[in-house]
Design a protein around this motif. Structure first.
Motif, PDB file in Angstrom:
ATOM      1  N   ARG A 156       0.819  -0.816   0.379  1.00  0.00           N
ATOM      2  CA  ARG A 156      -0.151  -0.353  -0.065  1.00  0.00           C
ATOM      3  C   ARG A 156       0.833   1.445  -0.468  1.00  0.00           C
ATOM      4  O   ARG A 156       0.583   2.187  -0.388  1.00  0.00           O
ATOM      5  CB  ARG A 156      -0.364  -0.340   1.317  1.00  0.00           C
ATOM      6  N   VAL A 157       2.284   1.410   0.621  1.00  0.00           N
ATOM      7  CA  VAL A 157       2.959   2.773   1.172  1.00  0.00           C
ATOM      8  C   VAL A 157       3.461   2.755  -0.711  1.00  0.00           C
ATOM      9  O   VAL A 157       3.134   3.819  -0.785  1.00  0.00           O
ATOM     10  CB  VAL A 157       4.151   2.264   2.251  1.00  0.00           C
ATOM     11  N   ILE A 158       3.674   1.841  -1.611  1.00  0.00           N
ATOM     12  CA  ILE A 158       4.233   1.563  -2.637  1.00  0.00           C
ATOM     13  C   ILE A 158       3.215   1.960  -3.782  1.00  0.00           C
ATOM     14  O   ILE A 158       3.548   2.942  -4.685  1.00  0.00           O
ATOM     15  CB  ILE A 158       4.677   0.294  -3.028  1.00  0.00           C
ATOM     16  N   GLN A 159       1.760   1.828  -4.148  1.00  0.00           N
ATOM     17  CA  GLN A 159       0.496   2.220  -4.499  1.00  0.00           C
ATOM     18  C   GLN A 159       0.908   2.930  -4.305  1.00  0.00           C
ATOM     19  O   GLN A 159       0.734   4.024  -4.925  1.00  0.00           O
ATOM     20  CB  GLN A 159      -0.565   1.089  -4.217  1.00  0.00           C
ATOM     21  N   THR A 160       0.388   4.611  -3.129  1.00  0.00           N
ATOM     22  CA  THR A 160      -0.117   5.396  -2.454  1.00  0.00           C
ATOM     23  C   THR A 160       0.516   6.172  -2.374  1.00  0.00           C
ATOM     24  O   THR A 160       0.873   7.956  -2.229  1.00  0.00           O
ATOM     25  CB  THR A 160      -0.869   4.840  -1.284  1.00  0.00           C
ATOM     26  N   SER A 162       2.847   6.947  -0.115  1.00  0.00           N
ATOM     27  CA  SER A 162       2.314   7.710   1.036  1.00  0.00           C
ATOM     28  C   SER A 162       2.629   6.381   2.642  1.00  0.00           C
ATOM     29  O   SER A 162       2.638   5.232   2.022  1.00  0.00           O
ATOM     30  CB  SER A 162       1.374   8.217   1.107  1.00  0.00           C
ATOM     31  N   VAL A 163       3.038   7.432   3.731  1.00  0.00           N
ATOM     32  CA  VAL A 163       3.507   6.274   5.286  1.00  0.00           C
ATOM     33  C   VAL A 163       3.261   6.676   5.850  1.00  0.00           C
ATOM     34  O   VAL A 163       2.838   6.472   6.957  1.00  0.00           O
ATOM     35  CB  VAL A 163       5.280   7.324   5.651  1.00  0.00           C
ATOM     36  N   GLU A 164       1.478   7.147   5.261  1.00  0.00           N
ATOM     37  CA  GLU A 164       0.402   7.373   6.835  1.00  0.00           C
ATOM     38  C   GLU A 164       0.356   6.527   7.252  1.00  0.00           C
ATOM     39  O   GLU A 164      -0.359   6.600   8.477  1.00  0.00           O
ATOM     40  CB  GLU A 164      -0.875   7.925   5.953  1.00  0.00           C
ATOM     41  N   TYR A 165      -0.033   4.787   6.778  1.00  0.00           N
ATOM     42  CA  TYR A 165      -0.755   3.558   7.470  1.00  0.00           C
ATOM     43  C   TYR A 165       0.689   2.551   8.000  1.00  0.00           C
ATOM     44  O   TYR A 165       0.155   1.975   8.325  1.00  0.00           O
ATOM     45  CB  TYR A 165      -1.208   3.132   6.423  1.00  0.00           C
ATOM     46  N   MET A 166       2.186   3.315   7.675  1.00  0.00           N
ATOM     47  CA  MET A 166       2.939   3.121   8.362  1.00  0.00           C
ATOM     48  C   MET A 166       3.937   3.825   9.575  1.00  0.00           C
ATOM     49  O   MET A 166       5.140   4.627   9.771  1.00  0.00           O
ATOM     50  CB  MET A 166       3.950   1.880   6.940  1.00  0.00           C
ATOM     51  N   PRO A 167       3.562   4.013  10.368  1.00  0.00           N
ATOM     52  CA  PRO A 167       4.268   4.714  11.034  1.00  0.00           C
ATOM     53  C   PRO A 167       5.641   4.457  11.880  1.00  0.00           C
ATOM     54  O   PRO A 167       6.091   3.045  12.273  1.00  0.00           O
ATOM     55  CB  PRO A 167       3.362   5.528  12.355  1.00  0.00           C
ATOM     56  N   LEU A 210      11.211   1.395   3.590  1.00  0.00           N
ATOM     57  CA  LEU A 210       9.933   2.738   2.495  1.00  0.00           C
ATOM     58  C   LEU A 210      10.150   3.694   2.965  1.00  0.00           C
ATOM     59  O   LEU A 210       9.502   5.136   2.659  1.00  0.00           O
ATOM     60  CB  LEU A 210       9.325   1.975   1.841  1.00  0.00           C
ATOM     61  N   TYR A 211       9.841   3.501   4.387  1.00  0.00           N
ATOM     62  CA  TYR A 211       9.316   5.505   4.732  1.00  0.00           C
ATOM     63  C   TYR A 211      10.958   6.281   5.289  1.00  0.00           C
ATOM     64  O   TYR A 211      10.250   7.590   4.250  1.00  0.00           O
ATOM     65  CB  TYR A 211       9.605   4.885   7.027  1.00  0.00           C
ATOM     66  N   MET A 212      11.722   5.816   4.740  1.00  0.00           N
ATOM     67  CA  MET A 212      13.066   7.267   4.457  1.00  0.00           C
ATOM     68  C   MET A 212      12.302   7.594   3.486  1.00  0.00           C
ATOM     69  O   MET A 212      13.075   9.148   2.968  1.00  0.00           O
ATOM     70  CB  MET A 212      14.178   6.922   4.788  1.00  0.00           C
ATOM     71  N   PHE A 213      12.536   6.548   2.115  1.00  0.00           N
ATOM     72  CA  PHE A 213      11.821   6.428   0.791  1.00  0.00           C
ATOM     73  C   PHE A 213      10.961   7.724   0.468  1.00  0.00           C
ATOM     74  O   PHE A 213      11.190   8.311  -0.183  1.00  0.00           O
ATOM     75  CB  PHE A 213      12.447   5.349  -0.113  1.00  0.00           C
ATOM     76  N   TYR A 214       9.730   7.332   1.354  1.00  0.00           N
ATOM     77  CA  TYR A 214       8.201   7.834   0.548  1.00  0.00           C
ATOM     78  C   TYR A 214       8.462   9.469   1.658  1.00  0.00           C
ATOM     79  O   TYR A 214       7.129   9.795   0.779  1.00  0.00           O
ATOM     80  CB  TYR A 214       7.556   6.927   0.740  1.00  0.00           C
ATOM     81  N   MET A 215       8.676   9.463   2.349  1.00  0.00           N
ATOM     82  CA  MET A 215       8.336  10.170   3.690  1.00  0.00           C
ATOM     83  C   MET A 215       7.751  11.887   2.747  1.00  0.00           C
ATOM     84  O   MET A 215       7.282  12.163   3.817  1.00  0.00           O
ATOM     85  CB  MET A 215       9.684  10.385   5.091  1.00  0.00           C
ATOM     86  N   ASN A 216       8.741  12.057   1.760  1.00  0.00           N
ATOM     87  CA  ASN A 216       8.891  13.191   1.528  1.00  0.00           C
ATOM     88  C   ASN A 216       8.384  13.269  -0.086  1.00  0.00           C
ATOM     89  O   ASN A 216       8.261  14.208  -0.905  1.00  0.00           O
ATOM     90  CB  ASN A 216      10.262  14.059   0.761  1.00  0.00           C
ATOM     91  N   LYS A 217       7.358  12.217  -0.404  1.00  0.00           N
ATOM     92  CA  LYS A 217       6.695  12.093  -1.521  1.00  0.00           C
ATOM     93  C   LYS A 217       5.704  12.909  -1.801  1.00  0.00           C
ATOM     94  O   LYS A 217       4.587  12.937  -0.439  1.00  0.00           O
ATOM     95  CB  LYS A 217       6.801  10.819  -1.683  1.00  0.00           C
TER      96      LYS A 217
END
Length: 291
Positions: A156-160, A162-167, A210-217
């Motif tokens: 879900r993180v990769i598709q969206t 967004s890291v909203e669902y993975m604190p 993944l969090y570090m990669f997508y946190m600013n996307k």
């Protein structure tokens, strides 16, 4: 056993540290349930993770009792049973009828049926060390399946984007917990405790990466088919609402219009404005539920 014995200070230290970290992890959903308490609604939150966590705690307590001397496993999983039970009770209080029924079925199947089957099978069919071995591998198998569960969140993180669902804090605590319990299992020479935590550590590292990669996307607003269906759904609601309300309009203002014209509310008709407001609520409803 080595875990509680001060003659093995490193095993004692890691067992104690594992209890502290795991206890904090058990408390992680408190903000979620505080929100449920304040809103008096489960808002689409699922009970399955808490039912599964309760089953896992019950299973490890049974293993620790059969093996004997595993005090650290008993203490943390006993605390887990109490905390998860409180979460489930709160869910039953505020969940809709359908959610309560589903939760009751899952608990009856997993926490009563499956656990009862494991308990009777291991006690009646196995003795001594064979019982410990059998139960140990059952715990390993279930723990591996639990650690694989975050794959859906990773997807879900990769598709969206967004890291909203993975604190990050939760991923970090789960990773630290896996490391500590792996070292504890290694020091007391218990492969059934050590093995599943290798996978837990691996998935924890992946989640933090993944969090570090997508946190600013920039997150995607909607994914896949949902994005293409959103405008059509909104127009469909407008047409249905206008159709239902049209008989109640004054006769002189109820002219026959093509559907394309009726999809836009007319400022001169107050009755047509009501469906537009209702559509805004319906459209935003699923967004609130997901959060």
């Amino acid at each position: 056993m080595a875990g509680l014995s001060l003659q093995h200070p490193w095993a004692f230290a890691f067992g104690l540290l594992g209890n502290v970290i795991s206890f904090m992890t058990f408390l992680a959903p408190i903000p979620t349930f505080y929100r449920i308490y304040k809103t008096k609604s489960t808002e689409g939150f699922q009970s399955v993770p808490y039912v599964v966590a309760l089953f896992s705690a019950m299973l490890w307590i049974f293993y620790a009792l059969i093996k004997t001397g595993e005090g650290f496993l008993i203490t943390i999983n006993a605390a887990g049973c109490v905390i998860e039970s409180i979460y489930i009770i709160m869910y039953f209080v505020y969940a809709p009828k359908k959610g309560k029924l589903f939760t009751a079925k899952i608990m009856a199947l997993l926490n009563v049926g499956v656990f009862g089957f494991i308990l009777l099978t291991t006690l009646l069919l196995f003795k001594g060390d064979k019982r410990v071995v059998m139960l140990g591998w059952i715990c390993v198998g279930f723990s591996v399946s639990v650690f694989v569960a975050p794959l859906s969140i990773i997807k879900r993180v990769i598709q969206t984007r967004s890291v909203e669902y993975m604190p990050f804090s939760l991923s970090l605590s789960l990773t630290l917990s896996a490391i500590v319990w792996f070292l504890y299992g290694l020091l007391i020479k218990d492969k059934y405790v050590a093995l599943p935590n290798v996978l837990g550590f691996t998935f924890g590292i992946v989640q933090m990466g993944l969090y570090m990669f997508y946190m600013n996307k920039t997150p995607l607003i909607a994914e896949g088919k949902e994005a293409s269906k959103l405008p059509a759904t909104k127009e469909e609601h407008v047409v249905v609402n206008v159709t239902k309300l049209s008989p109640a309009l004054p006769e002189k203002s109820c002219e026959v219009h093509p559907v394309t014209e009726m999809s836009i509310p007319r400022k001169s008709c107050a009755a047509d404005a009501a469906p537009a407001n209702r559509d805004a609520f319906v459209t935003h409803g699923p967004g609130v539920t997901v959060v």
